[in-house]
Design a protein around this motif. Structure first.
Motif, mmCIF file in Angstrom:
data_model
loop_
_atom_site.group_PDB
_atom_site.id
_atom_site.type_symbol
_atom_site.label_atom_id
_atom_site.label_comp_id
_atom_site.label_asym_id
_atom_site.label_seq_id
_atom_site.Cartn_x
_atom_site.Cartn_y
_atom_site.Cartn_z
ATOM 1 N N GLU A 6 -54.488 -8.265 111.994
ATOM 2 C CA GLU A 6 -55.871 -8.666 111.764
ATOM 3 C C GLU A 6 -55.912 -10.032 111.090
ATOM 4 O OE1 GLU A 6 -55.596 -4.157 110.914
ATOM 5 O OE2 GLU A 6 -54.452 -5.970 110.445
ATOM 6 N N GLY A 9 -60.775 -12.533 107.900
ATOM 7 C CA GLY A 9 -61.510 -12.105 106.728
ATOM 8 C C GLY A 9 -61.608 -13.198 105.682
ATOM 9 N N TRP A 36 -61.939 -0.382 115.153
ATOM 10 C CA TRP A 36 -62.052 -1.096 113.882
ATOM 11 C C TRP A 36 -62.472 -0.114 112.807
ATOM 12 C CZ3 TRP A 36 -60.416 -5.749 112.430
ATOM 13 C CH2 TRP A 36 -60.210 -6.735 113.398
ATOM 14 N N ARG A 38 -62.826 0.326 108.249
ATOM 15 C CA ARG A 38 -62.886 -0.366 106.969
ATOM 16 C C ARG A 38 -62.744 0.641 105.840
ATOM 17 N NH1 ARG A 38 -69.224 -2.344 106.897
ATOM 18 N NH2 ARG A 38 -70.178 -0.274 106.542
ATOM 19 N N ARG A 45 -61.943 5.934 104.260
ATOM 20 C CA ARG A 45 -61.877 5.050 105.411
ATOM 21 C C ARG A 45 -62.982 5.402 106.402
ATOM 22 N NH1 ARG A 45 -56.493 5.588 108.611
ATOM 23 N NH2 ARG A 45 -57.593 7.483 109.316
ATOM 24 N N ASP A 90 -70.799 -4.120 102.977
ATOM 25 C CA ASP A 90 -69.775 -4.347 103.993
ATOM 26 C C ASP A 90 -68.447 -4.777 103.392
ATOM 27 O OD1 ASP A 90 -71.514 -3.806 106.211
ATOM 28 O OD2 ASP A 90 -72.343 -5.830 106.011
ATOM 29 N N TYR A 94 -60.651 -4.450 106.284
ATOM 30 C CA TYR A 94 -60.915 -4.096 107.667
ATOM 31 C C TYR A 94 -59.602 -3.986 108.431
ATOM 32 C CZ TYR A 94 -65.911 -4.701 107.074
ATOM 33 O OH TYR A 94 -67.222 -4.556 106.675
ATOM 34 N N TYR A 95 -59.465 -2.903 109.163
ATOM 35 C CA TYR A 95 -58.252 -2.606 109.911
ATOM 36 C C TYR A 95 -58.584 -2.417 111.388
ATOM 37 C CZ TYR A 95 -56.524 -1.168 105.291
ATOM 38 O OH TYR A 95 -56.175 -1.111 103.965
ATOM 39 N N CYS A 96 -57.655 -2.774 112.247
ATOM 40 C CA CYS A 96 -57.750 -2.364 113.640
ATOM 41 C C CYS A 96 -56.645 -1.356 113.930
ATOM 42 C CB CYS A 96 -57.690 -3.552 114.602
ATOM 43 S SG CYS A 96 -56.195 -4.548 114.561
ATOM 44 N N GLY A 121 -54.545 -5.036 107.795
ATOM 45 C CA GLY A 121 -55.869 -5.205 107.244
ATOM 46 C C GLY A 121 -56.167 -6.631 106.824
#
Length: 128
Positions: A6, A9, A36, A38, A45, A90, A94-96, A121
């Motif tokens: 990722e 950010g 995705w 977060r 999560r 928000d 953030y992870y994929c 992340g």
């Protein structure tokens, strides 16, 4: 080696925008469902968006629907998350994720997909 990385950010003011990238290596991303997620400090999560393999169907959590957009660039082997109208809530890492180890099954509605491969992340901080 199958990997997801990722990027994109950083700090942003409320109402601002960021575009996150999830770059895949070791596999052809277009054949896989990508999600995705977060996680904020002290919170569970949360899955926020996904794009299915095959037909590329999209899905969003209610918390981000209308503000975030997921997309895929198969030529670059990358999935993006465009985040607009950002709010302090928000703020999170953030992870994929994808499924590269188990059977690469397809479902049209990809929220709840059984991911088994995760990136490290990228931090998003929304504050004034």
């Amino acid at each position: 080696q199958v990997q997801l990385v990722e990027s994109g950010g950083g700090p942003v003011q409320p109402g601002g925008s960021l575009r996150l990238s999830c770059a895949a290596s070791g596999f052809t991303l277009g054949y896989y469902t990508i999600g995705w997620f977060r996680q904020a400090p002290g919170k569970e999560r949360e899955e926020i968006s996904c794009i299915s393999s095959s037909d590329g169907s999209l899905a969003y959590a209610d918390s981000v629907k209308g503000r975030f957009t997921i997309s895929r660039d198969n030529a670059k082997n990358t999935v993006y998350l465009q985040m607009n109208s950002l709010k302090p809530e928000d703020t999170a890492i953030y992870y994929c994720a994808t499924r590269s180890k188990g059977w690469n099954y397809y479902i049209r509605i990809c929220l709840g997909y059984a991911y088994d491969t995760w990136g490290q992340g990228t931090q998003v901080t929304v504050s004034s």
